[in-house]
Design a protein around this motif. Structure first.
Motif, PDB file in Angstrom:
ATOM      1  N   VAL A  99      -8.801  -5.503  12.353  1.00 49.32           N
ATOM      2  CA  VAL A  99      -8.967  -5.303  10.913  1.00 49.32           C
ATOM      3  C   VAL A  99      -7.992  -4.254  10.392  1.00 49.32           C
ATOM      4  O   VAL A  99      -7.306  -4.465   9.383  1.00 49.32           O
ATOM      5  CB  VAL A  99     -10.426  -4.894  10.592  1.00 49.32           C
ATOM      6  CG1 VAL A  99     -10.570  -4.477   9.130  1.00 49.32           C
ATOM      7  CG2 VAL A  99     -11.384  -6.038  10.912  1.00 49.32           C
ATOM      8  N   SER A 100      -7.912  -3.136  11.066  1.00 52.03           N
ATOM      9  CA  SER A 100      -7.070  -2.036  10.583  1.00 52.03           C
ATOM     10  C   SER A 100      -5.582  -2.343  10.714  1.00 52.03           C
ATOM     11  O   SER A 100      -4.767  -1.730  10.019  1.00 52.03           O
ATOM     12  CB  SER A 100      -7.407  -0.743  11.334  1.00 52.03           C
ATOM     13  OG  SER A 100      -7.178  -0.891  12.724  1.00 52.03           O
ATOM     14  N   ALA A 101      -5.219  -3.287  11.574  1.00 58.29           N
ATOM     15  CA  ALA A 101      -3.801  -3.631  11.742  1.00 58.29           C
ATOM     16  C   ALA A 101      -3.278  -4.538  10.642  1.00 58.29           C
ATOM     17  O   ALA A 101      -2.065  -4.679  10.475  1.00 58.29           O
ATOM     18  CB  ALA A 101      -3.587  -4.300  13.099  1.00 58.29           C
ATOM     19  N   ALA A 102      -4.173  -5.153   9.861  1.00 60.66           N
ATOM     20  CA  ALA A 102      -3.750  -6.079   8.815  1.00 60.66           C
ATOM     21  C   ALA A 102      -3.209  -5.319   7.611  1.00 60.66           C
ATOM     22  O   ALA A 102      -3.595  -4.178   7.349  1.00 60.66           O
ATOM     23  CB  ALA A 102      -4.918  -6.955   8.388  1.00 60.66           C
ATOM     24  N   ASP A 103      -2.328  -5.969   6.859  1.00 66.58           N
ATOM     25  CA  ASP A 103      -1.847  -5.376   5.610  1.00 66.58           C
ATOM     26  C   ASP A 103      -2.939  -5.405   4.545  1.00 66.58           C
ATOM     27  O   ASP A 103      -2.993  -4.535   3.681  1.00 66.58           O
ATOM     28  CB  ASP A 103      -0.622  -6.131   5.103  1.00 66.58           C
ATOM     29  CG  ASP A 103       0.561  -6.006   6.045  1.00 66.58           C
ATOM     30  OD1 ASP A 103       1.005  -4.861   6.277  1.00 66.58           O
ATOM     31  OD2 ASP A 103       1.023  -7.031   6.557  1.00 66.58           O
ATOM     32  N   LEU A 104      -3.800  -6.418   4.608  1.00 67.50           N
ATOM     33  CA  LEU A 104      -4.932  -6.538   3.681  1.00 67.50           C
ATOM     34  C   LEU A 104      -6.102  -7.114   4.452  1.00 67.50           C
ATOM     35  O   LEU A 104      -5.965  -8.152   5.112  1.00 67.50           O
ATOM     36  CB  LEU A 104      -4.562  -7.445   2.507  1.00 67.50           C
ATOM     37  CG  LEU A 104      -5.661  -7.706   1.462  1.00 67.50           C
ATOM     38  CD1 LEU A 104      -6.078  -6.403   0.782  1.00 67.50           C
ATOM     39  CD2 LEU A 104      -5.185  -8.722   0.416  1.00 67.50           C
ATOM     40  N   ALA A 135     -18.764   2.511   6.795  1.00 63.17           N
ATOM     41  CA  ALA A 135     -18.311   1.940   8.063  1.00 63.17           C
ATOM     42  C   ALA A 135     -17.267   0.851   7.845  1.00 63.17           C
ATOM     43  O   ALA A 135     -16.314   0.733   8.625  1.00 63.17           O
ATOM     44  CB  ALA A 135     -19.508   1.378   8.829  1.00 63.17           C
ATOM     45  N   LEU A 136     -17.428   0.067   6.798  1.00 60.97           N
ATOM     46  CA  LEU A 136     -16.429  -0.958   6.484  1.00 60.97           C
ATOM     47  C   LEU A 136     -15.086  -0.312   6.171  1.00 60.97           C
ATOM     48  O   LEU A 136     -14.028  -0.775   6.621  1.00 60.97           O
ATOM     49  CB  LEU A 136     -16.900  -1.804   5.302  1.00 60.97           C
ATOM     50  CG  LEU A 136     -18.085  -2.743   5.570  1.00 60.97           C
ATOM     51  CD1 LEU A 136     -18.641  -3.293   4.264  1.00 60.97           C
ATOM     52  CD2 LEU A 136     -17.670  -3.885   6.498  1.00 60.97           C
ATOM     53  N   LYS A 137     -15.113   0.758   5.403  1.00 66.32           N
ATOM     54  CA  LYS A 137     -13.882   1.480   5.084  1.00 66.32           C
ATOM     55  C   LYS A 137     -13.257   2.050   6.351  1.00 66.32           C
ATOM     56  O   LYS A 137     -12.036   1.961   6.557  1.00 66.32           O
ATOM     57  CB  LYS A 137     -14.183   2.597   4.082  1.00 66.32           C
ATOM     58  CG  LYS A 137     -12.950   3.391   3.660  1.00 66.32           C
ATOM     59  CD  LYS A 137     -11.974   2.532   2.882  1.00 66.32           C
ATOM     60  CE  LYS A 137     -10.784   3.340   2.395  1.00 66.32           C
ATOM     61  NZ  LYS A 137      -9.811   2.515   1.650  1.00 66.32           N
ATOM     62  N   ASP A 138     -14.071   2.630   7.215  1.00 69.46           N
ATOM     63  CA  ASP A 138     -13.580   3.210   8.457  1.00 69.46           C
ATOM     64  C   ASP A 138     -12.948   2.149   9.359  1.00 69.46           C
ATOM     65  O   ASP A 138     -11.967   2.422  10.057  1.00 69.46           O
ATOM     66  CB  ASP A 138     -14.725   3.907   9.199  1.00 69.46           C
ATOM     67  CG  ASP A 138     -14.303   4.460  10.543  1.00 69.46           C
ATOM     68  OD1 ASP A 138     -13.639   5.515  10.566  1.00 69.46           O
ATOM     69  OD2 ASP A 138     -14.621   3.828  11.581  1.00 69.46           O
ATOM     70  N   ALA A 139     -13.489   0.939   9.332  1.00 70.58           N
ATOM     71  CA  ALA A 139     -12.967  -0.137  10.166  1.00 70.58           C
ATOM     72  C   ALA A 139     -11.622  -0.646   9.682  1.00 70.58           C
ATOM     73  O   ALA A 139     -10.910  -1.340  10.422  1.00 70.58           O
ATOM     74  CB  ALA A 139     -13.958  -1.295  10.213  1.00 70.58           C
ATOM     75  N   GLY A 140     -11.257  -0.311   8.430  1.00 72.03           N
ATOM     76  CA  GLY A 140      -9.961  -0.711   7.920  1.00 72.03           C
ATOM     77  C   GLY A 140      -9.997  -1.741   6.816  1.00 72.03           C
ATOM     78  O   GLY A 140      -8.947  -2.216   6.377  1.00 72.03           O
ATOM     79  N   TYR A 141     -11.193  -2.079   6.336  1.00 72.47           N
ATOM     80  CA  TYR A 141     -11.270  -3.028   5.226  1.00 72.47           C
ATOM     81  C   TYR A 141     -10.766  -2.377   3.939  1.00 72.47           C
ATOM     82  O   TYR A 141     -10.978  -1.189   3.692  1.00 72.47           O
ATOM     83  CB  TYR A 141     -12.707  -3.512   5.033  1.00 72.47           C
ATOM     84  CG  TYR A 141     -13.166  -4.479   6.093  1.00 72.47           C
ATOM     85  CD1 TYR A 141     -12.807  -5.824   6.037  1.00 72.47           C
ATOM     86  CD2 TYR A 141     -13.955  -4.047   7.161  1.00 72.47           C
ATOM     87  CE1 TYR A 141     -13.218  -6.713   7.013  1.00 72.47           C
ATOM     88  CE2 TYR A 141     -14.369  -4.934   8.154  1.00 72.47           C
ATOM     89  CZ  TYR A 141     -14.002  -6.265   8.075  1.00 72.47           C
ATOM     90  OH  TYR A 141     -14.406  -7.139   9.051  1.00 72.47           O
TER      91      TYR A 141
END
Length: 406
Positions: A99-104, A135-141
């Motif tokens: 998730v965090s590796a994606a641009d969006l 937690a969603l923000k922390d995961a990279g969303y």
């Protein structure tokens, strides 16, 4: 002009210049979450607009299914917080690398949030701890769709609490709104050099009526509105338009007639020879459904539940498929010429599992690459892959991710 006057003017100029530089150099991405204005677009992973004359850059999109915290998930969050509220960051740790590796990265937040400290509830009327958003923000969303059949489970207050929490942590949202102005505003993100619009709709709100005098509170699944919104998004500057649809028949792998017909209608809609919609992301069925390329546009009929408790089908039997879902990952490339669409040059999926014994979302590619010998991991991976490819998406280039994402 006296020396004192010149010094005063020089001091004033320095102060104004300093303030201007500070205002220009502080991007939304680095602004504290508490300072992000309500209802404003969230920070994006691609900071700022591209420099004039800079080459266009593509981007990767990651999308995941329903976040539907049942009572067991809420209980595990309390355990992980060791008595201090709820902590759901361990829940998403297994998928954080992809998730965090994606641009969006976009999720689907199916439930609404209760007040700080509770009370909270699972099925049938959900009120989830607001720490889910953290937690969603922390995961990279970067944001989530928020239009579902549970959006009005706690009325207008629940809807407002949920979006308020999203704003607080810096997550974007689409599909529900607190004001008419917010409902009319297009949710835009920057990814690569593209402006990406996210629209979201639901088939129903479980019979709960819209708040009085506020018919715009939740977007309903109506083809004319979706197309009109997509065209408005283009006028607002969107290069790519993503549409999240909460639809389908629960516990049915095959997309139903409404999904198929609406999918065809949406992907066929064009303006000046250019498709109005670039990708459809479906949720709701509780189990993985197929990906399919229709009219040259990818449709994900259903990603399945990313987060849920033990699930029981309409016959009252526990159904392990309710723990299965897929992550969709799409790579977009800039158009070859002005007026053309951004093209999906790579379409991939990653099987995932909600492990209810451990209270964790499991990236099955990583788990099996780590030599997992668990039969449930292999069974889930095979079942998800079969469902995702069940309408022939492999012939159009959809591939299962096989390399570990960690």
């Amino acid at each position: 002009m006296t020396t004192r006057t010149r010094r005063a003017l020089a001091l004033l100029s320095a102060v104004l210049l300093s303030a201007a530089v500070a205002g220009c150099s502080t991007s939304d991405r680095t602004a504290p979450a508490a300072l992000v204005p309500p209802q404003s677009p969230p920070p994006s992973k691609a900071a700022g607009a591209p420099a004039a004359g800079a080459p266009a850059r593509g981007f990767t999109l990651v999308a995941t299914g329903d976040v539907l915290p049942h009572t067991s998930v809420i209980r595990q969050g309390a355990v992980d917080a060791a008595g201090d509220g709820h902590d759901f960051k361990p829940l998403f740790a297994g998928v954080k690398p992809v998730v965090s590796a994606a641009d969006l990265a976009l999720c689907h937040m199916e439930t609404i949030y209760g007040e700080e400290g509770g009370p909270f509830s699972g099925y049938p009327a959900f009120k989830s701890p607001p720490e889910i958003a953290d937690a969603l923000k922390d995961a990279g969303y970067d944001g989530c769709s928020t239009a579902s059949n549970h959006t009005l489970d706690d009325g207008e207050e629940g809807l407002e609490r949920t979006l308020d929490r999203f704003d607080k942590v810096g997550l974007g949202h689409a599909g529900s709104a607190r004001t008419a102005a917010e409902a009319a505003r297009t949710r835009l993100y920057t990814a690569g050099t593209a402006k990406v619009a996210h629209l979201a709709y639901t088939f129903d709100t479980n019979g709960y009526p819209m708040p009085e005098g506020k018919p715009w509170s939740v977007n309903l699944l109506e083809s004319k509105k979706i197309v009109a919104d997509a065209r408005a998004a283009r006028k607002a500057g969107a290069d790519v338009v993503l549409v999240s649809t909460h639809w389908g028949t629960e516990w049915q792998t095959e997309p139903d007639e409404k999904q198929v017909s609406l999918g065809r209608e949406l992907t066929a809609s064009q303006t000046a020879g250019r498709p109005d919609i670039d990708l459809v992301l479906g949720t709701h069925a509780h189990i993985p459904q197929a990906y399919e390329k229709v009219n040259g546009t990818w449709i994900v009929y259903g990603m399945g539940d990313q987060v849920a408790g033990e699930m029981y089908n309409h016959e009252g039997d526990r159904d392990l498929r309710g723990s299965y879902s897929s992550i969709g990952r799409f790579t977009f490339a800039p158009p070859a010429a002005a007026g053309q669409r951004w093209q999906v040059t790579k379409a991939e999926f990653i099987p995932q599992l909600m492990d209810n014994d451990e209270g964790r979302v499991v990236n099955l590619v990583d788990a099996l690459a780590g030599q997992s010998d668990r039969d449930d991991h292999r069974t889930a991976h095979e079942a998800i892959t079969e469902a995702v490819l069940s309408r022939g998406a492999a012939k159009d280039g959809l591939k299962a991710v096989t390399r570990p994402t960690r």
